[in-house]
Scaffold this motif. Structure first.
Motif, PDB file in Angstrom:
ATOM      1  N   ILE A  69     -37.684  22.467  52.113  1.00 24.05           N
ATOM      2  CA  ILE A  69     -36.356  22.296  51.381  1.00 24.05           C
ATOM      3  C   ILE A  69     -35.433  21.141  52.190  1.00 24.05           C
ATOM      4  O   ILE A  69     -35.697  21.055  53.438  1.00 24.05           O
ATOM      5  N   PHE A  71     -31.195  20.698  52.687  1.00 26.53           N
ATOM      6  CA  PHE A  71     -29.893  21.625  52.378  1.00 26.53           C
ATOM      7  C   PHE A  71     -28.586  20.888  53.353  1.00 26.53           C
ATOM      8  O   PHE A  71     -28.843  20.324  54.463  1.00 26.53           O
ATOM      9  N   LYS A  84     -41.848  29.878  47.297  1.00 23.16           N
ATOM     10  CA  LYS A  84     -40.507  30.296  46.391  1.00 23.16           C
ATOM     11  C   LYS A  84     -40.415  31.198  45.312  1.00 23.16           C
ATOM     12  O   LYS A  84     -39.679  31.781  45.000  1.00 23.16           O
ATOM     13  N   LEU A 136     -33.573  31.838  48.778  1.00 23.60           N
ATOM     14  CA  LEU A 136     -33.441  30.633  48.451  1.00 23.60           C
ATOM     15  C   LEU A 136     -31.969  30.678  47.603  1.00 23.60           C
ATOM     16  O   LEU A 136     -31.213  29.869  47.578  1.00 23.60           O
ATOM     17  N   LYS A 137     -32.035  32.027  46.702  1.00 24.11           N
ATOM     18  CA  LYS A 137     -30.815  32.263  46.024  1.00 24.11           C
ATOM     19  C   LYS A 137     -29.655  32.440  46.912  1.00 24.11           C
ATOM     20  O   LYS A 137     -28.475  31.876  46.483  1.00 24.11           O
ATOM     21  N   LYS A 171     -28.640  29.122  48.514  1.00 27.69           N
ATOM     22  CA  LYS A 171     -27.802  28.252  47.685  1.00 27.69           C
ATOM     23  C   LYS A 171     -26.388  28.670  47.517  1.00 27.69           C
ATOM     24  O   LYS A 171     -25.534  27.622  47.508  1.00 27.69           O
ATOM     25  N   LYS A 172     -26.054  29.825  47.760  1.00 26.60           N
ATOM     26  CA  LYS A 172     -24.659  30.254  47.575  1.00 26.60           C
ATOM     27  C   LYS A 172     -23.779  29.605  48.888  1.00 26.60           C
ATOM     28  O   LYS A 172     -22.672  29.520  48.783  1.00 26.60           O
ATOM     29  N   CYS A 224     -24.722  27.063  50.630  1.00 25.59           N
ATOM     30  CA  CYS A 224     -24.748  25.558  51.041  1.00 25.59           C
ATOM     31  C   CYS A 224     -23.901  24.598  50.046  1.00 25.59           C
ATOM     32  O   CYS A 224     -23.407  25.128  49.010  1.00 25.59           O
ATOM     33  N   MET A 274     -28.416  22.035  47.975  1.00 21.65           N
ATOM     34  CA  MET A 274     -29.656  22.563  48.392  1.00 21.65           C
ATOM     35  C   MET A 274     -30.927  21.973  47.405  1.00 21.65           C
ATOM     36  O   MET A 274     -30.670  21.860  46.184  1.00 21.65           O
ATOM     37  N   LYS A 275     -31.968  21.497  47.886  1.00 23.36           N
ATOM     38  CA  LYS A 275     -33.158  20.950  47.001  1.00 23.36           C
ATOM     39  C   LYS A 275     -34.375  21.538  47.573  1.00 23.36           C
ATOM     40  O   LYS A 275     -34.717  21.363  48.702  1.00 23.36           O
TER      41      LYS A 275
END
Length: 359
Positions: free
Chosen positions: A280, A282, A330, A339-340, A343-344, A346, A349-350
């Protein structure tokens, strides 16, 4: 009829049965390929191949058969079925012919009915897969001595391609010359700057009077050395074979634990195998504790990070992106929950891809 002749007749019967069974296997593989084409699924499925080989190894152990020999036989059987299916996987790699990239690509796609196409640059490998000229691309991403290939990291950020797999290739450097040339006759050594640096001790001890010439790849070095009298190249065994050259010293690198990691790029994503990695990118907000809060997600869920490094974002001075690898896929728990949550926390994120760990 002698006892030997009787037993040989039994073997002949078994051989005929094996051929009939192989024909049935080929026919079933053809039927599966037709269904895949109708449903729009990719023909190449390395996960299925690994499952077949894993199951066959267990059966071989029960029958006290050589694992290496049985694995080799079944790889050939799988290759036979793929060719019968009409499968032709196109694989782009960083050229010219004879590079470590080509070696890695051919090892990863060992059983595939593959066509290998060389590309002059790393961006060209990405481009070949993106426009459909190739199904997969193989490019170096990291070396155990020299670190990451920054160009690849930058291209991954802006590309829609997925990391489908990884390959770890042991880097063995060889001294390559025109057939019949002796080491005492060498007046010039040609190779990529990294290869020359990694063989410095050998050069100083054995070729200290030779002129050093740098070029863009180890394979090109072999190609050039073929045209110059009293020249030697540092390159791969594959390059020596391709260009009809002779290896007069093997394993001349200063550090034996020298590995390069390659990514296999594709438009399709790899399915979970139970032994996977995820890569990933981020970034976090520019405030105290932001990076700690992001990494805390992995610590709380007992997820092992195998790599983390920073790269300038190139958008603002002193703003950074973090490239991270961790164990797990993932789609599996607890990695999907991590990962969920990440994302909150960051700013960006990719997910570059989840893929089987290198064997």
């Amino acid at each position: 009829m002698s006892k030997v002749e009787a037993l040989r007749k039994e073997i002949d019967k078994l051989d005929a049965e094996i051929i009939n069974l192989l024909k049935k296997r080929v026919d079933l593989a053809k039927a599966i390929s037709e269904i895949k084409k109708e449903e729009g699924h990719p023909l190449y499925d390395p996960l299925r191949e690994e499952k077949v080989l894993k199951r066959i190894k267990k059966l071989a152990l029960k029958k006290d058969l050589s694992l290496n020999e049985i694995t080799w036989i079944y790889r050939k059987i799988i290759s036979l079925c793929r060719k019968a299916e009409g499968e032709n996987v196109k694989v782009a790699f960083l050229g010219p012919a004879g590079t470590f990239s080509e070696q890695a690509a051919k090892r990863f796609f060992f059983n595939a009915a593959a066509t290998f196409m060389e590309c002059p640059s790393i961006p060209d490998v990405f481009r070949a897969v993106a426009v459909g000229d190739a199904d997969f691309g193989v490019t170096p991403v990291e070396n155990s001595l020299e670190g990451s290939v920054n160009l690849v990291l930058d291209l991954l950020l802006n590309s829609n391609l997925k990391v489908f797999g990884e390959i770890e290739e042991k880097i063995t450097h060889n001294l390559i010359v025109k057939p019949g040339t002796k080491i005492g006759e060498i007046k010039m050594v040609i190779s990529h700057p990294q290869a020359l640096a990694q063989c410095r001790k050998f050069i100083e001890e054995n070729l200290h009077e030779a002129k050093i010439k740098e070029c863009s790849s180890t394979a090109l070095a072999v190609k050039i050395a073929k045209k110059i009298r009293e020249a030697a190249a540092i390159g791969t065994e594959l390059a020596a074979q391709i260009y009809g050259m002779e290896i007069i010293a093997k394993g001349i690198e200063d550090w034996p634990n020298n590995y390069t990691r390659f990514f296999v790029l594709s438009k399709i994503e790899a399915k979970p195998t139970g032994n996977d990695k995820t890569s990933i990118i981020f970034s976090v907000k520019h405030k105290p504790g932001a990076l700690y809060q992001a990494l805390e997600v992995f610590a709380k869920k007992q997820i092992n990070l195998t790599k983390i490094e920073s790269r300038p974002s190139r958008k603002k001075p002193w703003e950074y992106l973090f490239y991270c690898d961790f164990e797990g896929h993932k789609e599996d728990s607890p990695y999907n929950e991590a990962l969920k949550e990440l994302k909150k926390r960051c700013a960006f994120m990719k997910i570059l891809g989840s893929y089987p760990k290198a064997q």
